[in-house]
Write an enzyme that holds these catalytic residues in place. Structure first.
Site, PDB file in Angstrom:
ATOM      1  N   SER A  83       0.847  -1.190   0.000  1.00 15.49           N
ATOM      2  CA  SER A  83       0.000   0.000   0.000  1.00 15.49           C
ATOM      3  C   SER A  83       0.878   1.233   0.000  1.00 15.49           C
ATOM      4  O   SER A  83       1.641   1.464   0.947  1.00 15.49           O
ATOM      5  CB  SER A  83      -0.887   0.017   1.246  1.00 15.49           C
ATOM      6  OG  SER A  83      -1.379   1.335   1.438  1.00 15.49           O
ATOM      7  N   HIS A 141      -1.285  -1.418  -4.206  1.00 16.53           N
ATOM      8  CA  HIS A 141      -2.552  -1.058  -3.554  1.00 16.53           C
ATOM      9  C   HIS A 141      -2.598   0.458  -3.343  1.00 16.53           C
ATOM     10  O   HIS A 141      -1.666   1.052  -2.777  1.00 16.53           O
ATOM     11  CB  HIS A 141      -2.649  -1.799  -2.217  1.00 16.53           C
ATOM     12  CG  HIS A 141      -3.934  -1.606  -1.488  1.00 16.53           C
ATOM     13  ND1 HIS A 141      -5.071  -2.338  -1.763  1.00 16.53           N
ATOM     14  CD2 HIS A 141      -4.274  -0.769  -0.476  1.00 16.53           C
ATOM     15  CE1 HIS A 141      -6.048  -1.966  -0.948  1.00 16.53           C
ATOM     16  NE2 HIS A 141      -5.593  -1.002  -0.163  1.00 16.53           N
ATOM     17  N   ASP A 167      -4.798   3.624  -1.829  1.00 13.64           N
ATOM     18  CA  ASP A 167      -5.863   3.974  -0.888  1.00 13.64           C
ATOM     19  C   ASP A 167      -6.418   5.359  -1.177  1.00 13.64           C
ATOM     20  O   ASP A 167      -5.727   6.364  -0.994  1.00 13.64           O
ATOM     21  CB  ASP A 167      -5.311   3.921   0.543  1.00 13.64           C
ATOM     22  CG  ASP A 167      -5.073   2.488   0.991  1.00 13.64           C
ATOM     23  OD1 ASP A 167      -6.022   1.693   0.901  1.00 13.64           O
ATOM     24  OD2 ASP A 167      -3.945   2.174   1.423  1.00 13.64           O
ATOM     25  N   MET A 217      -9.107   8.168  -0.199  1.00  8.41           N
ATOM     26  CA  MET A 217      -9.936   8.585   0.945  1.00  8.41           C
ATOM     27  C   MET A 217     -10.470   9.992   0.723  1.00  8.41           C
ATOM     28  O   MET A 217      -9.748  10.852   0.217  1.00  8.41           O
ATOM     29  CB  MET A 217      -9.097   8.559   2.226  1.00  8.41           C
ATOM     30  CG  MET A 217      -8.390   7.235   2.485  1.00  8.41           C
ATOM     31  SD  MET A 217      -7.599   7.226   4.091  1.00  8.41           S
ATOM     32  CE  MET A 217      -6.651   5.688   3.974  1.00  8.41           C
ATOM     33  N   HIS A 264      -8.459   1.036  -3.837  1.00  2.56           N
ATOM     34  CA  HIS A 264      -9.373   0.844  -2.702  1.00  2.56           C
ATOM     35  C   HIS A 264     -10.050   2.179  -2.396  1.00  2.56           C
ATOM     36  O   HIS A 264      -9.428   3.090  -1.845  1.00  2.56           O
ATOM     37  CB  HIS A 264      -8.526   0.338  -1.513  1.00  2.56           C
ATOM     38  CG  HIS A 264      -9.266   0.188  -0.233  1.00  2.56           C
ATOM     39  ND1 HIS A 264      -8.620  -0.016   0.971  1.00  2.56           N
ATOM     40  CD2 HIS A 264     -10.595   0.178   0.059  1.00  2.56           C
ATOM     41  CE1 HIS A 264      -9.517  -0.135   1.945  1.00  2.56           C
ATOM     42  NE2 HIS A 264     -10.716  -0.006   1.418  1.00  2.56           N
ATOM     43  N   MET A 286     -12.194   4.427  -0.375  1.00  9.80           N
ATOM     44  CA  MET A 286     -12.834   4.666   0.929  1.00  9.80           C
ATOM     45  C   MET A 286     -13.535   6.008   0.832  1.00  9.80           C
ATOM     46  O   MET A 286     -13.111   7.010   1.428  1.00  9.80           O
ATOM     47  CB  MET A 286     -11.762   4.651   2.034  1.00  9.80           C
ATOM     48  CG  MET A 286     -11.244   3.252   2.323  1.00  9.80           C
ATOM     49  SD  MET A 286      -9.641   3.250   3.131  1.00  9.80           S
ATOM     50  CE  MET A 286      -8.597   3.329   1.673  1.00  9.80           C
ATOM     51  N   MET A 337     -11.450  -5.662   5.806  1.00 11.83           N
ATOM     52  CA  MET A 337     -10.591  -4.725   6.544  1.00 11.83           C
ATOM     53  C   MET A 337     -10.241  -5.338   7.891  1.00 11.83           C
ATOM     54  O   MET A 337     -11.134  -5.758   8.640  1.00 11.83           O
ATOM     55  CB  MET A 337     -11.313  -3.385   6.760  1.00 11.83           C
ATOM     56  CG  MET A 337     -11.502  -2.532   5.514  1.00 11.83           C
ATOM     57  SD  MET A 337     -10.005  -2.243   4.561  1.00 11.83           S
ATOM     58  CE  MET A 337      -8.948  -1.382   5.749  1.00 11.83           C
ATOM     59  N   ASP A 340      -6.575  -6.284   4.680  1.00 12.60           N
ATOM     60  CA  ASP A 340      -5.919  -4.977   4.625  1.00 12.60           C
ATOM     61  C   ASP A 340      -5.937  -4.321   6.000  1.00 12.60           C
ATOM     62  O   ASP A 340      -7.004  -4.060   6.547  1.00 12.60           O
ATOM     63  CB  ASP A 340      -6.679  -4.104   3.604  1.00 12.60           C
ATOM     64  CG  ASP A 340      -6.079  -2.722   3.408  1.00 12.60           C
ATOM     65  OD1 ASP A 340      -5.002  -2.433   3.949  1.00 12.60           O
ATOM     66  OD2 ASP A 340      -6.723  -1.924   2.690  1.00 12.60           O
TER      67      ASP A 340
END
Ligand code: DX5
Ligand code: ZN
Length: 217
Positions: A6, A31, A33, A35, A64, A66, A135, A173
């Protein structure tokens, strides 16, 4: 088994080099992330940065999301180069429609559950996704402690995937380290995101090899 570093824990001032080092070190996926400061209390990466990540590696990008209302941004992240787009079950009142949107736009669909969300929140769409992400910390930040209470959920999902003969990857994760990875692997996970355990190490190749080794015992 897939190991997915990540980039949340990398040195962003040297993003391309960090990604190359992870790729050279034996990573399977990168990966990413994303957000939005609403679904989780942190703000990170948008489609423009995903494009830069895409340019820096040949590896598949495991993006991913979020974010709230992910359906508004799925197409943009796929255009930016996402191989897999993960959305949270908690953010999708029309979960089946949203995972179908990801596949129709040409990406692998991943459905994610927070530690407080039961496995049955995704049971109805198991046959419509390419991946489930459990998660193992509450999302928002790297470097948090693994929540062992999530293991039972990994086992439940692995059981359903096996019983139904589905080719669904089961990813975990959060807080994945040399010390925690064996327990999630035994529970049935076969894809492992790790931020701090890789980008916090001095030698990424050694860190990735150590995770792989610990997961296979
Ligand atoms: C957390 C993110 C994770 C995070 C994992 O919200 O989804 O991908 O980067 O970091 P570590 O491995 O440090 O827990
Ligand atoms: Zn993540």
């Amino acid at each position: 088994m897939k190991i997915a570093p990540s980039i949340l824990s990398c040195d962003f001032s040297r993003l391309a080099e960090e990604i190359s080092a992870a790729e050279d070190g034996g990573a399977d996926w990168i990966h990413v992330d994303v957000m939005d400061g609403h679904f989780v209390p942190n703000i990170t990466i948008g489609p423009r940065i995903v494009e830069a990540v895409r340019d820096a590696t040949q590896l598949p990008l495991d993006v991913h999301l979020m974010i709230e209302q992910p359906e508004r941004y799925i197409d943009a992240f796929i255009k930016s180069g996402a191989t897999t787009v993960g959305i949270h079950a908690e953010a999708c009142p029309h979960l089946h429609r949203t995972v179908a949107q990801i596949r129709e736009a040409g990406a692998r669909a991943s459905v994610t559950v927070n530690p407080g969300t039961p496995a049955n929140a995704v049971e109805a769409v198991l046959g419509d996704v390419d991946q489930v992400l459990v998660m193992t910390v509450n999302p928002g930040f790297g470097g948090q402690r693994f929540i062992a209470g999530t293991l039972a959920k990994v086992e439940t999902l692995r059981g359903w995937i096996r019983e139904r003969g589905l080719a669904v990857a089961l990813e975990v994760d959060g807080g994945i380290t040399e010390d925690t990875i064996a327990s999630v692997a035994r529970a049935g996970a076969n894809a492992f995101v790790a931020g701090t355990a890789i980008f916090g190490a001095t030698d990424y190749r050694e860190a990735i090899a150590a995770l792989r080794q610990a997961a296979s015992v």
